[in-house]
Each structure stands twice: as C-alpha cells, then as structure tokens.
Design an enzyme around this catalytic site. Sequence first.
Site, PDB file in Angstrom:
ATOM      1  N   SER A   1      30.701  44.860  43.090  1.00 30.58           N
ATOM      2  CA  SER A   1      30.996  43.340  43.252  1.00 30.58           C
ATOM      3  C   SER A   1      29.635  42.701  42.012  1.00 30.58           C
ATOM      4  O   SER A   1      28.736  43.606  41.803  1.00 30.58           O
ATOM      5  CB  SER A   1      30.422  42.884  44.844  1.00 30.58           C
TER       6      SER A   1
ATOM      7  N   ILE B   1      36.936  36.632  44.972  1.00 35.28           N
ATOM      8  CA  ILE B   1      38.362  36.863  45.167  1.00 35.28           C
ATOM      9  C   ILE B   1      39.109  35.918  46.185  1.00 35.28           C
ATOM     10  O   ILE B   1      38.559  35.698  47.122  1.00 35.28           O
ATOM     11  CB  ILE B   1      38.807  38.415  45.178  1.00 35.28           C
TER      12      ILE B   1
ATOM     13  N   TYR C   1      24.549  42.805  52.123  1.00 34.92           N
ATOM     14  CA  TYR C   1      25.822  42.928  51.124  1.00 34.92           C
ATOM     15  C   TYR C   1      25.247  43.286  50.024  1.00 34.92           C
ATOM     16  O   TYR C   1      25.643  44.128  49.416  1.00 34.92           O
ATOM     17  CB  TYR C   1      26.757  41.566  51.134  1.00 34.92           C
TER      18      TYR C   1
ATOM     19  N   LYS D   1      25.494  46.715  47.713  1.00 40.21           N
ATOM     20  CA  LYS D   1      26.500  46.856  46.348  1.00 40.21           C
ATOM     21  C   LYS D   1      25.419  47.151  45.255  1.00 40.21           C
ATOM     22  O   LYS D   1      25.917  48.164  44.232  1.00 40.21           O
ATOM     23  CB  LYS D   1      27.221  45.428  46.146  1.00 40.21           C
TER      24      LYS D   1
ATOM     25  N   ASN E   1      37.434  51.428  47.693  1.00 41.53           N
ATOM     26  CA  ASN E   1      37.647  50.067  47.820  1.00 41.53           C
ATOM     27  C   ASN E   1      37.256  49.436  49.146  1.00 41.53           C
ATOM     28  O   ASN E   1      36.918  48.098  48.968  1.00 41.53           O
ATOM     29  CB  ASN E   1      39.163  49.535  47.269  1.00 41.53           C
TER      30      ASN E   1
ATOM     31  N   VAL F   1      37.265  55.168  57.201  1.00 43.49           N
ATOM     32  CA  VAL F   1      36.512  55.945  56.150  1.00 43.49           C
ATOM     33  C   VAL F   1      34.940  56.268  56.564  1.00 43.49           C
ATOM     34  O   VAL F   1      34.211  57.162  55.786  1.00 43.49           O
ATOM     35  CB  VAL F   1      36.296  55.251  54.879  1.00 43.49           C
TER      36      VAL F   1
END
Length: 239
Positions: A144, A190, A157, A161, A92, A66
């Site tokens: 997230s 998760i 990170y 996000k 995703n 991607v």
Amino acid sequence: MEFQSLQNRIALITGASKGAGRAMCLLFAEEGATVYAAARSTDLLDELVQEAAGLEGQIIAAPCDVTNGAAVEQLIQRITDEKGQIDILINNAGLGHFGAIHELTEAQWDEMMNVNLKGVFLCTKYVTPHLIKQKRGHIINISSVAGTVTFPGGGGYCTTKFGLMAFTDILTQELKSHNVKVSVICPGSIQTYFGGTDPKDYALHPKDVAQIAYQMAAAPEHVILNQVIMRPVVPQTKL
C-alpha cells in the site's frame, strides 16, 4: 515491452473473493492462467468461479485461512499435486483497522499482524521451495502507499505494510540467485469498502491494480518490475 502469455501458468491469489483480488483472478484467467482463488468466503469464491466460466483460463475455488499454517501448507500441496507446478503467488489478502494507536484493541492489532504479515509469510514459506526447485516463478506482494508514508490513525495498518516492504526487499535478495522474481505493488485508495468506509469516487478501480499485477507477471523473462506505487488522481476542490 512485449508481454509473455500466461497460458499454462499456475497462479495462487489470496484475498480473492472481492476487490483487487477478485479483479486479478478474472484478468489472469482471461489471459489464460489457471488461478487458485484463496479466501475464507466459499460463497463468494463459488460466484467467482461461475463468473469465470468461458474464459480462456480457469479459476478454481481454494477456501483457505492464510493465517493457518497447516491449511496453507495443505493448499500449496494440493496445487502442486494437481498441476505439478506453481508459477505465481500473489499475496493480496489484507485488512485494516484505523484509529489512534492507544484506541486500537489488542484483537484488532493481532488481526492486522496475522493477516497482513503472518499470512504473507506462510504463503511465501510454503510456495518458495517449489519455486526454487523449478528455478523460476514470481511472488507479487500487494502492499500500500501506507507502506511508504504514515498517517495518524494508521498505526497498525502502516506498521504491517512497512513490514511487508521490508519482507519484500529481503525476499528479493534471497531469491534472485534462484531465478525467482519478487515484486510489490503499493496502491493508494481503491474503490472497495476497505476498512468499513465508503469508497471515494476518484479512487483507483480494482481492475487498475489487476492490470499492474498482470504486467509484472507477464513481463519478459529478463525484466523484473520490482515496485510500483500507484495513486489516484485527486480532483481539485472547486472554489
């Protein structure tokens, strides 16, 4: 709320080879959608296609990086050539490297920015003209809880996000007049090996995230589920 059928819907789901992406592919196919599953791992995609055999819908392997604009454009063109439409994009694909900002390598920083933000931009860029032309469609971004709160060690990170949350909000404003829905899901931890760490036994299941994505995509035409923040229930520490 009565959900719509996903039969005859064409979906593209990135980061599809494992975790929440894999669970979303299987659920959407189970509900009758044709799902193009995009990831870099061809072996895992082939396993996913085999697992979906016999479901009401279909999963089609779509190997793609991607972060490569030409590859993404080619994939979107393939989907519209083969199916004549594209109805749902789920951004995703994502990854995380964790540590103090001054300890992150330049390569780690660049990889997070490229996958978590550039990849979303490229997929959205090449899908959006088709959605505008159709005057319908839905883009669902997987962010997230780290896109809503920060924590030490999450500098790179969280930056991606939080950026994705802004991207989603702007995209919502730009596409609402074209009857194109935009949504975002913000999961907590998760049960995957995300970031190279073992999953916590109380963490969300990939299927939990898939269910929310399905409810967003199948909501009635007049309903947009814009944002869902979901966290696991953390058990109290026994004294």
